[in-house]
Design an enzyme around this catalytic site. Structure first.
Site, PDB file in Angstrom:
ATOM      1  N   GLU A 205      -2.157  10.362   0.072  1.00 33.71           N
ATOM      2  CA  GLU A 205      -3.127   9.873   1.061  1.00 33.71           C
ATOM      3  C   GLU A 205      -3.636  11.030   1.913  1.00 33.71           C
ATOM      4  OE1 GLU A 205      -2.248   5.810   2.799  1.00 33.71           O
ATOM      5  OE2 GLU A 205      -0.234   6.545   2.430  1.00 33.71           O
ATOM      6  N   HIS A 229       6.121   0.069  -2.866  1.00 35.04           N
ATOM      7  CA  HIS A 229       5.046   0.295  -3.838  1.00 35.04           C
ATOM      8  C   HIS A 229       5.471   1.172  -5.028  1.00 35.04           C
ATOM      9  CE1 HIS A 229       2.958  -1.440  -0.583  1.00 35.04           C
ATOM     10  NE2 HIS A 229       2.595  -0.348   0.051  1.00 35.04           N
TER      11      HIS A 229
END
Ligand code: BG6
Length: 445
Positions: A205, A229
């Protein structure tokens, strides 16, 4: 039947960033009946106009506010006051038949209080098939707290009323992993250590933690991303073929895969981006990690000796989530041929690409790698649905296959707890390049 979804934590980041845009899209595409109501719960003494005014400042994507507003109702509530739950119940009970959903977009420490209020007030009756309760990740703070929360939930609700969200499961390409593996004989046949050299599970990210200091500083990347995740991605990639593709059979295999995952404590790199400690609501001496690299292996026959690399972090060079399967060099291949590589691209652009070798065009014998590139998002008119749209729609339709079962969460917490038991150093990084050098050096040592 009329549907009412009540959202606790309606002034939070999740509501503004993900849920409002998802509802807006579902409404635009006529997925919600016009009499559906979205009750937005918050503590502030506001009316709906004031709520919308605030939301407009926080939501960063275009929304058809006028249309969305017709579905919303603002509910002022003190979540520690049982009387407020009874008031909410009276409001909902005004309708004769209601399919009721309660969405807890709040930190896990508030789950028990709200769940108890919902149960004690009779907002949800155990086993009622028209009532569901939804929890956001992280489910608990470690195995112990997760177990405690879960036991409590089971005393109030039945398992099929409990929906535990891991929004990655709602992403188009995550739903595609089993299809790529089992609908393509060529991959199904070669999905083991005789053909696969290594696997990479990646979620990079570019943003920092923004205004989430309160939440993030207590959690860190291991719990925020890896426990949920990344473990979910890894389990879908490494699980055995399920007996059938029904939800429970798939989950049974996912749990076995997570249980056989072993992380090498000597191959872990934790980092914190420079400037993190100056973020609002972050401890100035914080040791919380915003970057994780882990090397793991699977203790099973199929993937024995195949390393699985996990990498996730904030403030990195790009926003990219993907799964990379590096195939082995064949002994008989041309010496200049490169390894085949399959990439399942989860974000930002969904798709699959596969690297294979061909002869270069022209009067040459050279071999070059080329990319077969399938752009999933290009094949869909408009944008592919966001994960939360899919998950909300499944929730409305009582479909729980893309929600996590307790034993999936339990087994991934065990792994994280074990890691947290080691003395782990957190380095400060400025750029992804800094981290890359350390990862490469570590793999050479
Ligand atoms: C959330 C994490 O679950 O997932 C966030 O709490 C993270 O910290 C986000 O930024 C990433 O999701 P996506 O869909 O943007 O890849």
């Amino acid at each position: 039947m009329k549907k009412i979804i009540t959202i606790f934590g309606s002034t939070g980041n999740l509501m503004y960033k993900k849920l409002i845009p998802a509802f807006d899209n579902l409404i635009k595409h006529n997925y919600l009946d016009s009499d559906t109501q979205i009750y937005v719960v918050a503590r502030k003494n506001w009316n709906l106009e004031e709520y919308i005014e605030d939301a407009k400042k926080q939501v960063t994507v275009p929304i058809e506010w006028d249309k969305l507003t017709t579905y919303l109702k603002y509910i002022e509530m003190d979540i520690t006051n049982l009387d407020d739950y009874y008031k909410l119940k009276d409001l909902i009970d005004n309708f004769k038949e209601v399919d009721r959903m309660f969405y807890l977009a709040v930190p896990p420490s508030l789950f028990p209080t709200i769940a108890k209020g919902i149960s004690t007030s009779g907002l949800i009756k155990k086993d009622d098939e028209n009532s569901r309760i939804v929890f956001e990740k992280p489910f608990g703070e470690d195995l112990k707290t997760a177990k405690k929360i879960n036991q409590e939930l089971w005393s109030y609700f039945s398992e099929n009323q409990i929906y535990r969200i891991d929004h990655y499961l709602g992403k188009e390409m995550i739903q595609n992993i089993l299809v790529v593996r089992f609908a393509n004989f060529v991959f199904e046949k070669n999905w083991d250590n005789s053909s696969i050299e290594s696997i990479v599970i990646l979620a990079k990210e570019t943003e920092g933690i923004m205004n989430r200091g309160n939440y993030y500083d207590k959690v860190g990347a291991l719990k925020d991303m890896v426990q949920s995740h990344l473990m979910q991605m890894a389990s879908l990639v490494t699980m055995e073929k399920p007996e059938t593709y029904n939800s429970n059979d798939i989950k049974n295999e996912k749990v076995k895969a997570i249980k056989s995952l072993k992380i090498d404590p000597n191959n872990i790199i934790l980092g914190q981006y420079k400037g993190y400690k100056n973020t609002k609501n972050v401890d100035p001496d914080s040791n919380t990690e915003t970057f994780v690299y882990l090397k793991a292996c699977l203790n099973n026959k199929r993937f024995k000796n195949v390393p699985i690399h996990f990498l996730t972090g904030k403030m990195l060079d790009e926003k990219r989530s993907e799964i990379i399967i590096n195939f082995k060099h064949s002994n008989s291949s041309y010496s200049s041929a490169q390894q085949n590589k399959l990439v399942i691209k989860v974000a930002p652009k969904e798709g699959v690409n596969f690297i294979l070798n061909v002869k270069e065009a022209g009067l040459t014998e050279s071999i070059i790698p080329v990319k077969l590139d399938y752009c999933h998002s290009c094949s869909f008119l408009g944008n592919t649905p966001e994960a939360y749209e899919k998950l909300l729609l499944d929730l409305f339709n009582k479909q729980n296959s893309l929600f996590t079962r307790w034993d999936e969460i339990e087994s991934s917490w065990k792994i994280i707890d074990e890691l947290k038991g080691h003395e782990l150093n957190v380095i400060t990084y400025e750029t992804y390049e800094d981290l890359k050098k350390i990862i490469i050096k570590q793999s050479e040592d």
